[in-house]
Design a protein around this motif. Structure first.
Motif, PDB file in Angstrom:
ATOM      1  N   ALA A   1      74.597 -14.286 -68.234  1.00 12.80           N
ATOM      2  CA  ALA A   1      74.781 -15.028 -69.484  1.00 12.80           C
ATOM      3  C   ALA A   1      75.846 -16.107 -69.333  1.00 12.80           C
ATOM      4  CB  ALA A   1      75.148 -14.073 -70.611  1.00 12.80           C
ATOM      5  N   LEU A   2      76.760 -15.919 -68.366  1.00 16.02           N
ATOM      6  CA  LEU A   2      77.821 -16.899 -68.109  1.00 16.02           C
ATOM      7  C   LEU A   2      77.482 -17.808 -66.926  1.00 16.02           C
ATOM      8  CD1 LEU A   2      80.956 -14.607 -68.648  1.00 16.02           C
ATOM      9  CD2 LEU A   2      79.945 -16.240 -70.251  1.00 16.02           C
ATOM     10  N   ASN A   3      76.194 -17.851 -66.565  1.00 24.32           N
ATOM     11  CA  ASN A   3      75.710 -18.779 -65.537  1.00 24.32           C
ATOM     12  C   ASN A   3      76.321 -18.538 -64.169  1.00 24.32           C
ATOM     13  OD1 ASN A   3      74.167 -20.640 -67.475  1.00 24.32           O
ATOM     14  ND2 ASN A   3      76.226 -20.694 -68.335  1.00 24.32           N
ATOM     15  N   CYS A   4      76.667 -17.282 -63.890  1.00 28.96           N
ATOM     16  CA  CYS A   4      77.288 -16.934 -62.613  1.00 28.96           C
ATOM     17  C   CYS A   4      76.242 -16.669 -61.531  1.00 28.96           C
ATOM     18  CB  CYS A   4      78.146 -15.677 -62.762  1.00 28.96           C
ATOM     19  SG  CYS A   4      79.658 -15.909 -63.721  1.00 28.96           S
ATOM     20  N   SER A   5      76.687 -16.754 -60.296  1.00 26.95           N
ATOM     21  CA  SER A   5      75.900 -16.274 -59.164  1.00 26.95           C
ATOM     22  C   SER A   5      76.162 -14.774 -59.017  1.00 26.95           C
ATOM     23  CB  SER A   5      76.311 -16.993 -57.877  1.00 26.95           C
ATOM     24  OG  SER A   5      76.086 -18.393 -57.996  1.00 26.95           O
ATOM     25  N   ILE A   6      75.094 -14.006 -58.766  1.00 27.58           N
ATOM     26  CA  ILE A   6      75.226 -12.566 -58.626  1.00 27.58           C
ATOM     27  C   ILE A   6      75.256 -12.229 -57.142  1.00 27.58           C
ATOM     28  CG2 ILE A   6      74.281 -10.318 -59.267  1.00 27.58           C
ATOM     29  CD1 ILE A   6      75.157 -12.160 -61.624  1.00 27.58           C
ATOM     30  N   ALA A   7      76.263 -11.468 -56.745  1.00 28.86           N
ATOM     31  CA  ALA A   7      76.426 -11.142 -55.328  1.00 28.86           C
ATOM     32  C   ALA A   7      75.253 -10.305 -54.829  1.00 28.86           C
ATOM     33  CB  ALA A   7      77.735 -10.380 -55.112  1.00 28.86           C
ATOM     34  N   GLU A   8      74.775 -10.624 -53.631  1.00 22.96           N
ATOM     35  CA  GLU A   8      73.738  -9.808 -53.006  1.00 22.96           C
ATOM     36  C   GLU A   8      74.341  -8.575 -52.344  1.00 22.96           C
ATOM     37  OE1 GLU A   8      71.414 -12.198 -50.388  1.00 22.96           O
ATOM     38  OE2 GLU A   8      70.698 -13.542 -51.979  1.00 22.96           O
TER      39      GLU A   8
ATOM     40  N   GLN B   1      87.650  -4.631 -58.110  1.00 22.99           N
ATOM     41  CA  GLN B   1      87.056  -5.494 -57.089  1.00 22.99           C
ATOM     42  C   GLN B   1      88.052  -6.596 -56.781  1.00 22.99           C
ATOM     43  OE1 GLN B   1      83.158  -6.394 -59.028  1.00 22.99           O
ATOM     44  NE2 GLN B   1      82.275  -5.370 -57.254  1.00 22.99           N
ATOM     45  N   TYR B   2      88.105  -6.994 -55.516  1.00 21.28           N
ATOM     46  CA  TYR B   2      89.113  -7.977 -55.122  1.00 21.28           C
ATOM     47  C   TYR B   2      88.452  -9.267 -54.640  1.00 21.28           C
ATOM     48  CZ  TYR B   2      92.876 -10.081 -52.339  1.00 21.28           C
ATOM     49  OH  TYR B   2      93.784 -10.950 -51.783  1.00 21.28           O
ATOM     50  N   ASP B   3      88.182  -9.364 -53.355  1.00 20.62           N
ATOM     51  CA  ASP B   3      87.659 -10.613 -52.797  1.00 20.62           C
ATOM     52  C   ASP B   3      86.138 -10.682 -52.831  1.00 20.62           C
ATOM     53  OD1 ASP B   3      87.495  -8.543 -51.000  1.00 20.62           O
ATOM     54  OD2 ASP B   3      87.934  -9.762 -49.225  1.00 20.62           O
ATOM     55  N   GLU B   4      85.503  -9.636 -53.350  1.00 17.85           N
ATOM     56  CA  GLU B   4      84.045  -9.603 -53.391  1.00 17.85           C
ATOM     57  C   GLU B   4      83.570  -9.185 -54.784  1.00 17.85           C
ATOM     58  OE1 GLU B   4      83.173  -8.184 -48.828  1.00 17.85           O
ATOM     59  OE2 GLU B   4      84.096  -6.788 -50.235  1.00 17.85           O
ATOM     60  N   PRO B   5      83.722 -10.061 -55.770  1.00 18.95           N
ATOM     61  CA  PRO B   5      83.315  -9.710 -57.134  1.00 18.95           C
ATOM     62  C   PRO B   5      81.799  -9.658 -57.275  1.00 18.95           C
ATOM     63  CG  PRO B   5      83.968 -12.004 -57.039  1.00 18.95           C
ATOM     64  CD  PRO B   5      84.284 -11.419 -55.685  1.00 18.95           C
ATOM     65  N   LEU B   6      81.352  -8.948 -58.290  1.00 19.15           N
ATOM     66  CA  LEU B   6      79.916  -8.821 -58.546  1.00 19.15           C
ATOM     67  C   LEU B   6      79.310 -10.147 -59.014  1.00 19.15           C
ATOM     68  CD1 LEU B   6      77.522  -6.893 -58.622  1.00 19.15           C
ATOM     69  CD2 LEU B   6      78.294  -6.098 -60.861  1.00 19.15           C
ATOM     70  N   CYS B   7      80.074 -10.926 -59.798  1.00 18.02           N
ATOM     71  CA  CYS B   7      79.587 -12.206 -60.341  1.00 18.02           C
ATOM     72  C   CYS B   7      80.664 -13.268 -60.127  1.00 18.02           C
ATOM     73  CB  CYS B   7      79.284 -12.092 -61.840  1.00 18.02           C
ATOM     74  SG  CYS B   7      78.480 -10.557 -62.350  1.00 18.02           S
ATOM     75  N   SER B   8      80.257 -14.491 -59.820  1.00 23.03           N
ATOM     76  CA  SER B   8      81.249 -15.546 -59.564  1.00 23.03           C
ATOM     77  C   SER B   8      80.679 -16.925 -59.869  1.00 23.03           C
ATOM     78  CB  SER B   8      81.723 -15.487 -58.105  1.00 23.03           C
ATOM     79  OG  SER B   8      80.635 -15.690 -57.224  1.00 23.03           O
ATOM     80  N   ASP B   9      81.598 -17.865 -60.028  1.00 18.63           N
ATOM     81  CA  ASP B   9      81.289 -19.304 -60.118  1.00 18.63           C
ATOM     82  C   ASP B   9      80.286 -19.621 -61.231  1.00 18.63           C
ATOM     83  OD1 ASP B   9      81.622 -21.939 -59.414  1.00 18.63           O
ATOM     84  OD2 ASP B   9      79.988 -21.918 -57.948  1.00 18.63           O
ATOM     85  N   GLY B  10      80.694 -19.360 -62.486  1.00 15.08           N
ATOM     86  CA  GLY B  10      79.843 -19.680 -63.629  1.00 15.08           C
ATOM     87  C   GLY B  10      80.538 -20.622 -64.592  1.00 15.08           C
ATOM     88  N   TRP B  11      80.029 -20.677 -65.815  1.00 15.54           N
ATOM     89  CA  TRP B  11      80.666 -21.506 -66.834  1.00 15.54           C
ATOM     90  C   TRP B  11      80.218 -21.058 -68.219  1.00 15.54           C
ATOM     91  CZ3 TRP B  11      76.275 -23.340 -64.332  1.00 15.54           C
ATOM     92  CH2 TRP B  11      75.227 -23.749 -65.150  1.00 15.54           C
ATOM     93  N   LEU B  12      81.011 -21.463 -69.207  1.00 15.40           N
ATOM     94  CA  LEU B  12      80.662 -21.233 -70.606  1.00 15.40           C
ATOM     95  C   LEU B  12      81.046 -22.484 -71.383  1.00 15.40           C
ATOM     96  CD1 LEU B  12      79.690 -19.297 -72.848  1.00 15.40           C
ATOM     97  CD2 LEU B  12      82.058 -18.553 -73.116  1.00 15.40           C
ATOM     98  N   ASP B  13      80.094 -23.053 -72.121  1.00  9.15           N
ATOM     99  CA  ASP B  13      80.357 -24.236 -72.937  1.00  9.15           C
ATOM    100  C   ASP B  13      80.819 -23.812 -74.318  1.00  9.15           C
ATOM    101  OD1 ASP B  13      79.672 -26.032 -70.969  1.00  9.15           O
ATOM    102  OD2 ASP B  13      77.564 -26.145 -71.576  1.00  9.15           O
TER     103      ASP B  13
END
Length: 497
Positions: free
Chosen positions: A78-85, A107-119
């Motif tokens: 929902a926050l337009n993130c990439s989901i880690a494989e 979680q530290y350097d390997e989050p489940l979701c990253s690099d998204g956005w919210l307007d």
């Protein structure tokens, strides 16, 4: 010692540029905890929802909660993130009484979701807030400091720890630094947390009730002069209302400006926000990641979400709040400015629920943006907690539509609703408030007012209908405001025509 008055906010924003960042913690609404089968219900007796796993007893082993993983992925999508494989949990080591294991599984350097956005929308313009990461962890217990005046450890005689909350699934949503907002920085911070709360609520993964701690916000703030590097940030911890998010940013901007303007330096630290004064005070120096000695959690297997599953979750996402609001705006027939007023007041869901309870959009908007917003502002509470429910507001309007109340009388009834006296019909009966509908009694009151004002009556007979206001006012006074002014006017003109 001379006390220097803090600078005006306008002076702060003319001299410095703020950079803000927000770390929002969301307790998920799963039935059981993150790594064990203990229930998560709010309000249970202290230390009754615990087991060897969430108490960190020797020999206990965690097992990840699939429902929590799914909810986190849905938030990330929902926050337009990439989901880690592929990702994994880590141990975050720190030593507080509310951490029964003396480490937190996070979680530290390997989050489940990253690099998204919210307007978010600010004064009709979209501001894109970058999302650095969305990761899953477990909540801590809750420490209660007793015997002091402030509820904090300083001055307390003893501390009690409730571990019911320890181990509840907790999602942390971290923004990227947000520069360039200028004087609107506090407003942007509040708008972001408001929009984020609405997004999470739309996903039905948390009740996001800030007053119960299921949504908590850490507010990072720094100042720099134009053209200089970003300043040292502070982190105001556990801010627990939308209004306080805005106030915390503004207060910290003013405080930091006062320090910097006198040649002082900002210390990187955590700070506490005080609801009563709107100010922050120092907590402790802020650790860096190395201080937590992260290392991979040896008792949990890595996560590798199936891409087909992630695609299914994405396809099943509900209509997100900003799209939902645009549709409602069209249905309600509101201009952009009017809809923005509804959003700013936090009234979208309240109005929608009031309409669903059986009234019109116009009537629902009238009460929530009028009398109820005024009461919320007077008491310093969020509109949703002002004391009236959408169902009660719809019931109130129905009484007006049925001719049993005028708007003026309805406001008196609404006062009783907000005060907790019951539903509108109950308050009407208890307070004896109702439109005078007895035609005989109303005609008698009109005749008495005409007889008491013969000169005014003659003017009306002579065609000066505007003069009827005096007699109408007399009737309204005689009936204690419980007559319908329109009906009274018709009766006066009819009797004198």
């Amino acid at each position: 010692m001379t006390t220097v008055a803090p600078p005006a906010y306008e002076e702060v924003t003319a001299t410095f540029e703020p950079v803000i960042g927000l770390e929002t913690h969301v307790e998920l609404g799963t039935r059981t905890k993150m790594f064990c089968g203990c229930p998560t219900g709010f309000g249970a007796a202290p230390n009754t929802q615990v087991c060897p796993v969430c108490l960190g007893l020797p020999g206990s082993l965690p097992v990840a909660n699939k429902a929590a993983i799914e909810a986190t992925i849905r938030i990330g999508l929902a926050l337009n993130c990439s989901i880690a494989e592929w990702c994994r949990f880590a141990r975050k080591n720190y030593f507080y009484p509310d951490m029964p294991k003396n480490y937190q599984i996070s979680q530290y350097d390997e989050p489940l979701c990253s690099d998204g956005w919210l307007d978010v929308e600010i004064d009709g313009e979209l501001v894109r807030i970058g999302i650095e990461r969305v990761h899953l962890e477990e909540d801590t217990g809750k420490t209660l400091h007793v015997g002091g005046a402030t509820g904090r450890i300083h001055g307390a005689s003893e501390s009690l720890v409730d571990y019911n909350r320890a181990g509840i699934p907790l999602v942390e949503i971290v923004t990227k630094p947000i520069p360039g907002t200028g004087a609107k920085a506090p407003i942007v911070a509040r708008a972001y947390v408001t929009e984020l709360r609405d997004v999470i609520r739309s996903l039905n993964v948390s009740d996001v009730r800030m007053e119960q701690g299921s949504l908590r916000c850490d507010v990072n703030t720094s100042l720099n002069r134009p053209g200089e590097e970003w300043g040292t940030r502070t982190e105001t911890k556990n801010v627990n209302s939308l209004r306080s998010v805005e106030r915390a940013v503004r207060s910290e901007m003013v405080r930091q400006a006062a320090v910097l303007s006198t040649g002082g330096r900002i210390t990187q630290e955590t700070r506490h926000f005080h609801e009563d004064t709107g100010e922050t005070t120092s907590g402790r120096s802020k650790e860096t990641a190395t201080d937590y000695r992260y290392f991979p959690e040896p008792d949990l297997a890595p996560l590798a979400p199936d891409t087909a599953w992630v695609s299914e979750l994405k396809a099943a996402l509900p209509e997100l709040p900003r799209v939902h609001r645009r549709r409602l705006q069209s249905e309600w027939g509101l201009s952009d400015l009017d809809m923005q007023s509804v959003v700013n007041a936090g009234a979208v869901e309240l109005i929608e629920a009031t309409i669903a309870a059986g009234t019109t959009a116009e009537a629902a908007r009238k009460w929530w943006l009028g009398e109820l917003s005024r009461k919320a502002n007077e008491t310093g509470v969020e509109l949703a907690t002002v004391g009236a429910t959408p169902k009660q507001v719809a019931q109130l309007q129905q009484l007006v539509d049925d001719g049993k109340l005028t708007d003026k009388l309805a406001r008196q009834v609404l006062e009783g609703v907000v005060a907790g006296e019951g539903d509108p019909a109950q308050i009407m009966q208890a307070r004896g408030i109702e439109v005078v509908s007895d035609s005989g009694a109303l005609t008698a009151a009109v005749d008495e007012a005409i007889a008491a004002n013969p000169e005014i009556a003659d003017k009306i007979r002579g065609g000066n209908v505007a003069a009827a206001g005096v007699i109408i006012g007399a009737v309204m006074k005689a009936t204690k405001g419980q007559a319908d002014a329109k009906t009274v006017r018709e009766l006066v003109i009819s009797r004198l025509s």
